[in-house]
Design an enzyme around this catalytic site. Structure first.
Site, PDB file in Angstrom:
ATOM      1  N   ARG A 275      -8.809 -19.758  -0.940  1.00 36.89           N
ATOM      2  CA  ARG A 275      -7.677 -19.636  -0.018  1.00 36.89           C
ATOM      3  C   ARG A 275      -6.635 -20.734  -0.250  1.00 36.89           C
ATOM      4  O   ARG A 275      -6.947 -21.920  -0.182  1.00 36.89           O
ATOM      5  CB  ARG A 275      -8.183 -19.704   1.414  1.00 36.89           C
ATOM      6  CG  ARG A 275      -7.157 -19.245   2.436  1.00 36.89           C
ATOM      7  CD  ARG A 275      -7.736 -19.286   3.843  1.00 36.89           C
ATOM      8  NE  ARG A 275      -6.867 -18.592   4.796  1.00 36.89           N
ATOM      9  CZ  ARG A 275      -5.719 -19.089   5.236  1.00 36.89           C
ATOM     10  NH1 ARG A 275      -5.303 -20.273   4.818  1.00 36.89           N
ATOM     11  NH2 ARG A 275      -4.982 -18.398   6.099  1.00 36.89           N
TER      12      ARG A 275
ATOM     13  N   TYR B 117       0.822  -1.208   0.000  1.00 37.49           N
ATOM     14  CA  TYR B 117       0.000   0.000   0.000  1.00 37.49           C
ATOM     15  C   TYR B 117       0.860   1.264   0.000  1.00 37.49           C
ATOM     16  O   TYR B 117       2.075   1.200   0.170  1.00 37.49           O
ATOM     17  CB  TYR B 117      -0.972  -0.009   1.187  1.00 37.49           C
ATOM     18  CG  TYR B 117      -0.352   0.327   2.524  1.00 37.49           C
ATOM     19  CD1 TYR B 117       0.522  -0.550   3.159  1.00 37.49           C
ATOM     20  CD2 TYR B 117      -0.631   1.546   3.149  1.00 37.49           C
ATOM     21  CE1 TYR B 117       1.089  -0.232   4.374  1.00 37.49           C
ATOM     22  CE2 TYR B 117      -0.066   1.870   4.380  1.00 37.49           C
ATOM     23  CZ  TYR B 117       0.797   0.976   4.988  1.00 37.49           C
ATOM     24  OH  TYR B 117       1.366   1.299   6.185  1.00 37.49           O
TER      25      TYR B 117
ATOM     26  N   GLU C 280      12.613   2.879  13.964  1.00 35.75           N
ATOM     27  CA  GLU C 280      11.579   3.815  13.490  1.00 35.75           C
ATOM     28  C   GLU C 280      10.380   3.692  14.409  1.00 35.75           C
ATOM     29  O   GLU C 280      10.356   2.874  15.323  1.00 35.75           O
ATOM     30  CB  GLU C 280      11.186   3.526  12.030  1.00 35.75           C
ATOM     31  CG  GLU C 280      10.621   2.150  11.792  1.00 35.75           C
ATOM     32  CD  GLU C 280      10.264   1.892  10.319  1.00 35.75           C
ATOM     33  OE1 GLU C 280      10.124   2.846   9.529  1.00 35.75           O
ATOM     34  OE2 GLU C 280      10.097   0.704   9.969  1.00 35.75           O
TER      35      GLU C 280
ATOM     36  N   LEU D 117      11.204   1.450   6.817  1.00 39.29           N
ATOM     37  CA  LEU D 117      10.596   1.895   5.569  1.00 39.29           C
ATOM     38  C   LEU D 117      11.381   3.117   5.092  1.00 39.29           C
ATOM     39  O   LEU D 117      11.698   3.996   5.896  1.00 39.29           O
ATOM     40  CB  LEU D 117       9.132   2.283   5.821  1.00 39.29           C
ATOM     41  CG  LEU D 117       8.377   2.735   4.584  1.00 39.29           C
ATOM     42  CD1 LEU D 117       8.089   1.535   3.681  1.00 39.29           C
ATOM     43  CD2 LEU D 117       7.066   3.416   4.957  1.00 39.29           C
TER      44      LEU D 117
ATOM     45  N   HIS E  33      -2.092 -20.896   0.179  1.00 35.63           N
ATOM     46  CA  HIS E  33      -0.876 -20.090   0.368  1.00 35.63           C
ATOM     47  C   HIS E  33      -0.160 -19.821  -0.952  1.00 35.63           C
ATOM     48  O   HIS E  33       0.443 -18.763  -1.137  1.00 35.63           O
ATOM     49  CB  HIS E  33       0.099 -20.783   1.323  1.00 35.63           C
ATOM     50  CG  HIS E  33      -0.298 -20.674   2.768  1.00 35.63           C
ATOM     51  ND1 HIS E  33      -1.506 -21.100   3.248  1.00 35.63           N
ATOM     52  CD2 HIS E  33       0.364 -20.161   3.824  1.00 35.63           C
ATOM     53  CE1 HIS E  33      -1.578 -20.865   4.547  1.00 35.63           C
ATOM     54  NE2 HIS E  33      -0.449 -20.284   4.922  1.00 35.63           N
TER      55      HIS E  33
ATOM     56  N   ARG F 231       7.638   4.059  -5.022  1.00 33.89           N
ATOM     57  CA  ARG F 231       7.763   3.146  -3.874  1.00 33.89           C
ATOM     58  C   ARG F 231       6.725   2.030  -3.949  1.00 33.89           C
ATOM     59  O   ARG F 231       7.002   0.880  -3.605  1.00 33.89           O
ATOM     60  CB  ARG F 231       7.659   3.914  -2.549  1.00 33.89           C
ATOM     61  CG  ARG F 231       7.971   3.038  -1.340  1.00 33.89           C
ATOM     62  CD  ARG F 231       8.064   3.806  -0.043  1.00 33.89           C
ATOM     63  NE  ARG F 231       6.796   4.392   0.346  1.00 33.89           N
ATOM     64  CZ  ARG F 231       6.609   5.163   1.405  1.00 33.89           C
ATOM     65  NH1 ARG F 231       7.639   5.467   2.195  1.00 33.89           N
ATOM     66  NH2 ARG F 231       5.432   5.669   1.687  1.00 33.89           N
TER      67      ARG F 231
ATOM     68  N   LYS G 208       6.397  -1.832   1.919  1.00 33.88           N
ATOM     69  CA  LYS G 208       5.214  -1.250   2.574  1.00 33.88           C
ATOM     70  C   LYS G 208       4.069  -2.255   2.439  1.00 33.88           C
ATOM     71  O   LYS G 208       3.168  -2.129   1.611  1.00 33.88           O
ATOM     72  CB  LYS G 208       4.879   0.121   1.961  1.00 33.88           C
ATOM     73  CG  LYS G 208       4.116   1.014   2.935  1.00 33.88           C
ATOM     74  CD  LYS G 208       4.154   2.447   2.482  1.00 33.88           C
ATOM     75  CE  LYS G 208       3.158   3.339   3.206  1.00 33.88           C
ATOM     76  NZ  LYS G 208       3.244   3.379   4.650  1.00 33.88           N
TER      77      LYS G 208
HETATM   78  N1  PMP Z   1       7.822   3.968   8.885  1.00 34.61           N
HETATM   79  C1  PMP Z   1       6.650   3.309   8.942  1.00 34.61           C
HETATM   80  C2  PMP Z   1       6.633   1.950   9.569  1.00 34.61           C
HETATM   81  C3  PMP Z   1       5.476   3.897   8.425  1.00 34.61           C
HETATM   82  O1  PMP Z   1       4.312   3.236   8.463  1.00 34.61           O
HETATM   83  C4  PMP Z   1       5.539   5.209   7.890  1.00 34.61           C
HETATM   84  C5  PMP Z   1       4.311   5.918   7.410  1.00 34.61           C
HETATM   85  N2  PMP Z   1       3.581   5.251   6.508  1.00 34.61           N
HETATM   86  C6  PMP Z   1       6.776   5.851   7.842  1.00 34.61           C
HETATM   87  C7  PMP Z   1       7.904   5.205   8.345  1.00 34.61           C
HETATM   88  C8  PMP Z   1       6.907   7.215   7.211  1.00 34.61           C
HETATM   89  O2  PMP Z   1       6.877   7.075   5.822  1.00 34.61           O
HETATM   90  P1  PMP Z   1       6.370   8.240   4.865  1.00 34.61           P
HETATM   91  O3  PMP Z   1       7.157   9.449   5.191  1.00 34.61           O
HETATM   92  O4  PMP Z   1       6.647   7.734   3.495  1.00 34.61           O
HETATM   93  O5  PMP Z   1       4.910   8.408   5.160  1.00 34.61           O
END
Ligand code: PMP
Length: 279
Positions: free
Chosen positions: A100, A33, A179, A203, A102, A52, A147
């Site tokens: 369903r 997403y 993070e 991310l 895997h 991305r 993501k």
């Molecule tokens: N890390 C994680 C785990 C996130 O979910 C997000 C926000 N979606 C971010 C960092 C920040 O990413 P961005 O600046 O692209 O929104």
């Protein structure tokens, strides 16, 4: 003005959009997403978000074929149909609808969903006071750069933070902070802006990149290096970045006060530059 959905080539009201219970997004979280912020009818950093999305899709062998131009057309039409000037867009791609199993389906077309929703802005008071955070064990897998729709560790951690009266949970592993549950972490020490380097443990935040570029352009030294818990707790300033929170100052970590307990000078400078960069 209304919340809008786009589902497999068709636009509709968000309340009328439904996906099958056999969708692999529902069954397995088998998808990826993006979240995009719209300012004054303009999708901010759309190219970066679509790039991305394609990278995340390719990382899980999802055959996403829409070009940037096609996505741009869909996103702009969604914004127009919603009528919102400021909005939040979610794009979700899943490996489609199939009984369903895997193993990947042999021929299911992927599911494409986009929603355009009204944005509920963070309480402006939070930018004045700064926010509390907690640390949590980073129990996530080793591909946090994708993501993915699989967000169980993230939502459990965010809920833990919420129940503790905190704004965000910070993932810590082996003495290093990586993070937040939905944000990038930045730490100021001796005037230098530190943030963990890109790689499989975080991310690659699009706001992260934007804010680091703003910092460099304003003669703030940036260090993309591992951030230890010790550095975090001893920092003069800490802030979070993300598409919807923009830049958010942190004033406590596990009830330990950061700096003088108020949003710091570098945060204020960067947030002013950030606001100027989107207007
Ligand atoms: N890390 C994680 C785990 C996130 O979910 C997000 C926000 N979606 C971010 C960092 C920040 O990413 P961005 O600046 O692209 O929104």
């Amino acid at each position: 003005m209304s919340d809008i959905a786009y589902l497999n080539s068709e636009f509709m009201k968000l309340s009328e959009a439904f996906v099958s219970v056999e969708d692999r997004g529902f069954q397995f979280g088998d998808g990826v997403y993006e979240v995009i912020r719209v300012y004054d009818k303009t999708p901010h950093l759309l190219r970066e978000h679509v790039d991305r999305l394609k990278l995340s899709a390719a990382s899980i062998q999802l055959d996403e074929r829409l070009s940037y131009e096609e996505w741009e057309r869909i996103v702009r039409e969604g914004i127009d149909r919603s009528g919102y000037a400021d909005a939040k867009i979610y794009i979700q791609l899943t490996r489609g609808v199939s009984p369903r199993d895997h193993r990947f389906p042999v021929s299911a077309p992927l599911t494409r969903v986009m929603t355009v929703r009204e944005i509920d802005l963070e309480d402006p008071q939070l930018r004045e006071s700064g926010v509390p955070t907690i640390t949590v064990d980073d129990i996530r897998w080793n591909r946090c750069d994708i993501k993915s729709l699989n967000l169980l560790p993230n939502i459990l951690s965010k809920q833990h933070a919420t129940q503790a009266g905190a704004f965000e949970a910070l993932f810590v592993r082996d003495g290093f902070v990586f993070e937040g549950s939905s944000s990038t972490i930045m730490v100021v020490r001796h005037g230098v802006l530190h943030t963990p380097p890109e790689g499989p443990r975080i991310l690659s935040g699009i706001t992260r990149d934007w804010v680091l570029n703003l910092a460099r352009a304003n003669e703030i030294t940036v260090a993309e290096e591992p951030v230890s818990l010790e550095m975090l707790l001893g920092a003069q300033e800490v802030f979070l970045t993300g598409t919807t929170i923009e830049i958010m100052p942190v004033v406590t970590v596990d009830e330990h006060r950061i700096g003088d307990g108020k949003p710091g000078e570098i945060y204020h400078r960067l947030y002013q530059k950030f606001l100027a960069s989107i207007s």
